[in-house]
Design an enzyme around this catalytic site. Structure first.
Site, mmCIF file in Angstrom:
data_model
loop_
_atom_site.group_PDB
_atom_site.id
_atom_site.type_symbol
_atom_site.label_atom_id
_atom_site.label_comp_id
_atom_site.label_asym_id
_atom_site.label_seq_id
_atom_site.Cartn_x
_atom_site.Cartn_y
_atom_site.Cartn_z
ATOM 1 N N LYS A 233 0.844 -1.206 0.000
ATOM 2 C CA LYS A 233 0.000 0.000 0.000
ATOM 3 C C LYS A 233 0.875 1.249 0.000
ATOM 4 O O LYS A 233 2.060 1.188 0.347
ATOM 5 C CB LYS A 233 -0.911 -0.018 1.228
ATOM 6 N N TYR B 89 15.241 29.996 7.626
ATOM 7 C CA TYR B 89 14.096 30.777 8.124
ATOM 8 C C TYR B 89 14.046 30.829 9.651
ATOM 9 O O TYR B 89 14.161 29.805 10.318
ATOM 10 C CB TYR B 89 12.792 30.150 7.641
#
Ligand SMILES: *Cc1c(COP(=O)(O)O)cnc(C)c1O
Length: 385
Positions: free
Chosen positions: A39, A271
């Site tokens: 999956k 940042y």
């Protein structure tokens, strides 16, 4: 194996390791068949190549969450048994029947839809009834089980479905000794016994995921559904390392340094300036970020191997890039930065990133984004030692 193309970033997928892991899992569960759970694009490793490799190594079943994932495997030419379990109303039942998938049914709405689709398709559906033995997620509660079993048997008698499996899922298999494990196994045996007494003749009964496959033989029944272990990652660091179970991590995530530059002391980095260079140093720009699945929660903590040394993410992980402080070393631009791999070249592992980001290694590998090319190595089975 260093055919390193000059790529910004790459997730190298070692299919020989994957095949070896499947063989190891078969040895852990000698009396059961193995389902390779592929999956979510094989936990980020690439569904089709991994499914093929798992098959070559003896996984007789493939498992996916959604029917779309299972249909894509069929469309890619994968034969044999494929099961999918995460259905919502209006799902592609008819296509699933035509593609000869095994579908999971947890409740009456799903049984009604699959029966209607079987009439439409003029072919019986392979249905596996899922019991909620205590996980409290999908699956049929014990109180509703008699009705589901009765209706399934009635549809079977009309030739509309074949009940191919009875199954369930464990809540705490990664915590051996947790009291819920034995309770769930007891409920599972009871719910299986009830269904069989009513006349269900399942081909497979199954409840084990990777941790149960590795630690709980009495949970193996006819089939084990292994996901994370196929990719060589331990289900939980408390259980042991991959090597403890004879497993080898399949994915190596690396990037090419985009820039190496000198910077003075006291310089803010990335940042928010959450990192400041402690003195004159060199900074390396690693061109992957949270859009590639590098967890922003690993800002200031994530480990990277550059030039034989572990470096730590300096400041914030940005969308497309982050910085490491190279402490004055000057690797050439393009030098390899290894975020994680099996660990035997000294690189960190997905487990190290999980710890750095406060999550589990499942989340680290499954979130690696589509912008990172998967590069398959040891594709041919003949390469296996
Ligand atoms: C994902 C999943 C598995 C595989 O779990 P692992 O812990 O990765 O082995 C097995 N069964 C079901 C129902 C799942 O959703």
């Amino acid at each position: 194996m260093n055919e390193t193309a000059p790529l910004r970033a790459r997730a190298e997928i070692d299919l020989a390791a994957l095949r070896a892991n499947v063989r190891t899992l078969r040895a852990h569960a000698p009396s059961a068949a193995v389902m390779a759970v592929v999956k979510s694009d094989a936990y980020g490793h690439g569904a089709v190549p991994c499914a093929r490799a798992a098959r070559e190594a003896g996984a007789t079943w493939l498992g996916t969450a959604t029917p779309e994932e299972a249909l894509a495997l069929r469309a890619a030419g994968l034969e044999g048994r494929i099961m999918c379990w995460l259905w919502t109303p209006g799902g592609p039942w008819k296509q699933a029947i035509e593609a000869d998938l095994d579908v999971s049914v947890s409740g009456m709405w799903a049984l009604r839809e699959v029966v209607r689709a079987a009439r439409d398709a003029s072919a019986p559906a392979r249905v596996q009834l899922k019991a909620d033995t205590g996980l409290g997620r999908s699956g049929c509660q014990p109180a509703d089980w008699p009705e589901l079993v009765r209706e399934a048997l009635s549809a079977e008698a009309q030739g509309l479905i074949t009940v191919t499996g009875l199954w369930s899922h464990l809540a705490c298999a990664d915590e051996p000794g947790h009291p819920s494990i034995q309770a769930q196994l007891r409920h599972f045996r009871e719910m299986v016994r009830y269904a069989e007494e009513q006349g269900v003749r399942p081909e497979v009964r199954h409840i084990a995921n990777s941790p149960a496959t590795l630690t709980l033989p009495e949970s193996h029944f006819d089939l084990v559904r292994t996901g994370i272990a196929v990719y060589g990652i331990s289900p939980s660091p408390e259980l042991g390392t991959p090597a403890d179970f004879g497993l080898r991590p399949v994915m190596t995530l690396s990037a090419s340094l985009a820039l190496v530059k000198h910077a003075p002391g006291g310089h803010g980095v990335s940042y928010g300036h959450h990192y400041t260079t402690p003195g004159d140093t060199t900074l390396g720009l690693v061109p992957v970020g949270y859009a590639d699945g590098i967890p922003r929660h690993a800002s200031g903590t994530g480990p990277v191997l550059v030039g034989g040394k572990w470096r730590t993410v300096a400041g914030r992980v940005a969308m497309d890039q982050f910085v490491v402080d190279l402490g004055g070393d000057e690797p050439a631009p393009g030098a390899e930065a290894v975020l994680f791999g099996p660990g035997d070249r000294g690189e960190p592992t997905a487990e190290d990133w999980a710890r750095a980001a406060g999550t589990i290694a499942y989340e680290i590998v499954t979130r690696i984004g589509t912008r990172v090319p998967r590069v398959y190595v040891n594709v041919n089975e003949e390469q296996d030692g």
